[in-house]
Design an enzyme around this catalytic site. Structure first.
Site, PDB file in Angstrom:
ATOM      1  N   GLY A  11      -3.129   4.674  14.030  1.00  0.00           N
ATOM      2  CA  GLY A  11      -2.459   3.956  14.970  1.00  0.00           C
ATOM      3  C   GLY A  11      -1.107   3.776  14.055  1.00  0.00           C
ATOM      4  O   GLY A  11      -1.129   3.447  12.905  1.00  0.00           O
ATOM      5  N   ALA A  22      10.779   7.300   1.901  1.00  0.00           N
ATOM      6  CA  ALA A  22      10.677   6.852   0.426  1.00  0.00           C
ATOM      7  C   ALA A  22      10.005   7.945  -0.312  1.00  0.00           C
ATOM      8  O   ALA A  22      10.265   8.596  -1.377  1.00  0.00           O
ATOM      9  CB  ALA A  22       9.795   5.690   0.193  1.00  0.00           C
ATOM     10  N   VAL A  23       8.871   8.339   0.276  1.00  0.00           N
ATOM     11  CA  VAL A  23       8.282   9.622  -0.413  1.00  0.00           C
ATOM     12  C   VAL A  23       9.023  10.961  -0.289  1.00  0.00           C
ATOM     13  O   VAL A  23       9.072  11.636  -1.537  1.00  0.00           O
ATOM     14  CB  VAL A  23       6.873   9.874   0.472  1.00  0.00           C
ATOM     15  CG1 VAL A  23       6.427  11.281   0.104  1.00  0.00           C
ATOM     16  CG2 VAL A  23       5.781   9.077   0.276  1.00  0.00           C
ATOM     17  N   ARG A  25      12.217  11.216  -0.628  1.00  0.00           N
ATOM     18  CA  ARG A  25      13.529  11.093  -1.422  1.00  0.00           C
ATOM     19  C   ARG A  25      13.089  10.926  -2.849  1.00  0.00           C
ATOM     20  O   ARG A  25      13.648  11.702  -3.715  1.00  0.00           O
ATOM     21  CB  ARG A  25      14.135  10.062  -1.031  1.00  0.00           C
ATOM     22  CG  ARG A  25      15.104  10.199   0.388  1.00  0.00           C
ATOM     23  CD  ARG A  25      15.907   9.272   0.680  1.00  0.00           C
ATOM     24  NE  ARG A  25      17.026   9.690   1.933  1.00  0.00           N
ATOM     25  CZ  ARG A  25      17.926   9.031   2.538  1.00  0.00           C
ATOM     26  NH1 ARG A  25      18.279   7.826   2.057  1.00  0.00           N
ATOM     27  NH2 ARG A  25      18.460   9.523   3.522  1.00  0.00           N
ATOM     28  N   ASP A 103      -7.278   2.111   7.581  1.00  0.00           N
ATOM     29  CA  ASP A 103      -8.882   2.150   6.913  1.00  0.00           C
ATOM     30  C   ASP A 103      -9.360   3.629   7.452  1.00  0.00           C
ATOM     31  O   ASP A 103      -9.827   4.470   6.436  1.00  0.00           O
ATOM     32  CB  ASP A 103      -9.696   1.076   7.464  1.00  0.00           C
ATOM     33  CG  ASP A 103     -10.940   1.098   6.903  1.00  0.00           C
ATOM     34  OD1 ASP A 103     -10.995   1.106   5.758  1.00  0.00           O
ATOM     35  OD2 ASP A 103     -11.959   1.278   7.517  1.00  0.00           O
ATOM     36  N   ASP A 128      -3.479  -3.924  11.044  1.00  0.00           N
ATOM     37  CA  ASP A 128      -4.710  -4.449  11.059  1.00  0.00           C
ATOM     38  C   ASP A 128      -4.829  -5.235   9.284  1.00  0.00           C
ATOM     39  O   ASP A 128      -5.544  -6.071   9.384  1.00  0.00           O
ATOM     40  CB  ASP A 128      -5.624  -3.847  11.283  1.00  0.00           C
ATOM     41  CG  ASP A 128      -5.693  -3.109  12.565  1.00  0.00           C
ATOM     42  OD1 ASP A 128      -5.045  -3.828  13.475  1.00  0.00           O
ATOM     43  OD2 ASP A 128      -6.636  -2.012  13.000  1.00  0.00           O
ATOM     44  N   GLU A 188      -3.970 -24.445  17.387  1.00  0.00           N
ATOM     45  CA  GLU A 188      -5.208 -25.460  17.497  1.00  0.00           C
ATOM     46  C   GLU A 188      -6.436 -24.998  17.157  1.00  0.00           C
ATOM     47  O   GLU A 188      -7.359 -25.753  16.386  1.00  0.00           O
ATOM     48  CB  GLU A 188      -5.176 -26.099  19.012  1.00  0.00           C
ATOM     49  CG  GLU A 188      -4.067 -27.345  18.980  1.00  0.00           C
ATOM     50  CD  GLU A 188      -2.589 -26.723  18.851  1.00  0.00           C
ATOM     51  OE1 GLU A 188      -2.360 -25.655  19.259  1.00  0.00           O
ATOM     52  OE2 GLU A 188      -1.780 -27.587  18.439  1.00  0.00           O
ATOM     53  N   ARG A 253       2.457  -3.113  17.678  1.00  0.00           N
ATOM     54  CA  ARG A 253       2.444  -1.849  16.797  1.00  0.00           C
ATOM     55  C   ARG A 253       3.787  -1.456  16.705  1.00  0.00           C
ATOM     56  O   ARG A 253       4.296  -0.688  15.714  1.00  0.00           O
ATOM     57  CB  ARG A 253       1.725  -0.880  17.520  1.00  0.00           C
ATOM     58  CG  ARG A 253       0.115  -1.010  17.528  1.00  0.00           C
ATOM     59  CD  ARG A 253      -0.249   0.132  16.615  1.00  0.00           C
ATOM     60  NE  ARG A 253      -0.427   1.235  17.327  1.00  0.00           N
ATOM     61  CZ  ARG A 253      -1.449   1.736  17.760  1.00  0.00           C
ATOM     62  NH1 ARG A 253      -2.492   0.972  17.899  1.00  0.00           N
ATOM     63  NH2 ARG A 253      -1.317   2.949  18.532  1.00  0.00           N
TER      64      ARG A 253
END
Ligand code: F6P
Length: 320
Positions: A11, A22-23, A25, A103, A128, A188, A253
């Site tokens: 997902g 990030a990975v 660069r 996972d 999740d 509640e 999502r």
């Protein structure tokens, strides 16, 4: 090491694009070439990829989804599929692979790690937050915020109509989303699969609240508890209240990642590439005690993350 691969799987989660950026660069800053495999494990089964460069991952930091696309691949769940993926890595001289996902993807990463000579590292990304070994996954904070914004609005109409709302949130079979969302909207009642509850308890809470003059209320229910339509009917009839159901669904999502999800993506991205550079495979970047660490994928896949039940009790105290 000269070349690494990158894949987003399972997902999608807000912040996956920030992790791709990030990975890519960080890897390019070390002189590594980066192949971005398309549509999750499918890309490794069909040898479909794009070359990722610091320039072509520009402008995606703030975007939800994943530019590499993703999928749930039944074929990769079979031994033959994992073998095919390992062959694709060898065919392209990929010596390291970064797997961004939840996972299920970490289980896939471990299976592939056991089948290939390439080093495989994971980056936990899932709304999740159910990945063992890390306190938080990329995307969790974004999904929580999306639901909180929606439920705050539902609270207005619940108050105006003296209604009870059951709000179903995602989380598959776990209650991490429901618990954090419930606490932060002042629910509640929170219903999660990990904690048994009875209809009588819910009705009692609503009756006690009603006697105090609190005629409206929010019940946050994790999707993993089962049929919320049925539950709604039982609550309305049992407590004699006007009740409505609202399902937050897939909106959780998507959307722009929060600053926190982006921060984790940047830090996990750097950690994953550093692990590969240090020739450490079979590990996952993780957050523990506010620090970025790495954990063995075997450990990740053989343990179940526990829900903090204190938050459940705190929610009850605060919702008086
Ligand atoms: O794992 C993320 C998640 O959104 C869960 O919360 C939900 O149960 C599931 O994915 C839905 O899966 P799919 O995208 O296959 O419908």
């Amino acid at each position: 090491m000269k070349k690494i691969g990158l894949v987003t799987s399972g997902g999608d989660a807000p912040g996956m694009n920030a992790a791709i950026r990030a990975v890519t660069r960080v890897a390019c800053s070390y002189g590594l070439e980066v192949l971005g495999f398309r549509r999750g494990w499918e890309g490794l089964l069909t040898n479909t990829f794009n070359q990722l460069t610091p320039r072509n991952v520009g402008g995606i930091l703030h975007l939800g989804g994943t530019i590499l696309h993703t999928s749930r691949s039944p074929e990769f769940k079979e031994k033959e599929g994992v073998r095919k993926a390992a062959e694709t890595l060898a065919l392209n001289d990929v010596e390291g692979l970064v797997v961004v996902g939840g996972d299920g993807s970490m289980h896939g990463a471990l299976a592939l790690s056991n089948e290939t000579d390439a080093l495989v590292v994971g980056i936990p990304a899932s709304i999740d937050n159910d990945v063992f070994g890390t306190e938080e996954t990329i995307g969790f904070d974004s999904a929580v915020n999306t639901a909180v914004i929606e439920i705050d609005k539902i609270r207005d109409t619940a108050n105006s109509h003296d209604r009870i709302f059951v709000v179903e949130v995602m989380g598959r079979l776990r209650g991490f989303l429901a618990l954090t969302i419930g606490l932060t909207v002042g629910a509640e009642v929170i219903l999660v699969p990990e904690v048994p509850y009875t209809l009588e308890e819910i009705i009692r809470t609503l009756e006690v609240n009603g006697a105090k003059g609190k005629k409206s209320g929010i019940i946050v229910a994790a999707e993993g508890i089962g049929d919320t339509h049925k539950l709604l009917k039982e609550i309305a009839e049992g407590a004699g209240v006007e009740a409505r159901l609202s399902i937050t669904g897939y909106a959780q999502r998507g959307g722009n990642p929060t600053a926190r999800s982006r921060l984790l993506a940047n830090l996990f991205g750097e950690k994953a590439v550093d692990l590969l550079k240090a020739k450490k495979g079979g590990r996952m970047a993780a957050l523990q005690g506010g620090k970025i660490v790495s954990v063995d994928l075997n450990q990740v896949c053989s343990n179940t993350k526990q829900l903090d039940l204190h938050l459940m009790r705190l929610t009850q105290i605060l919702a008086t």
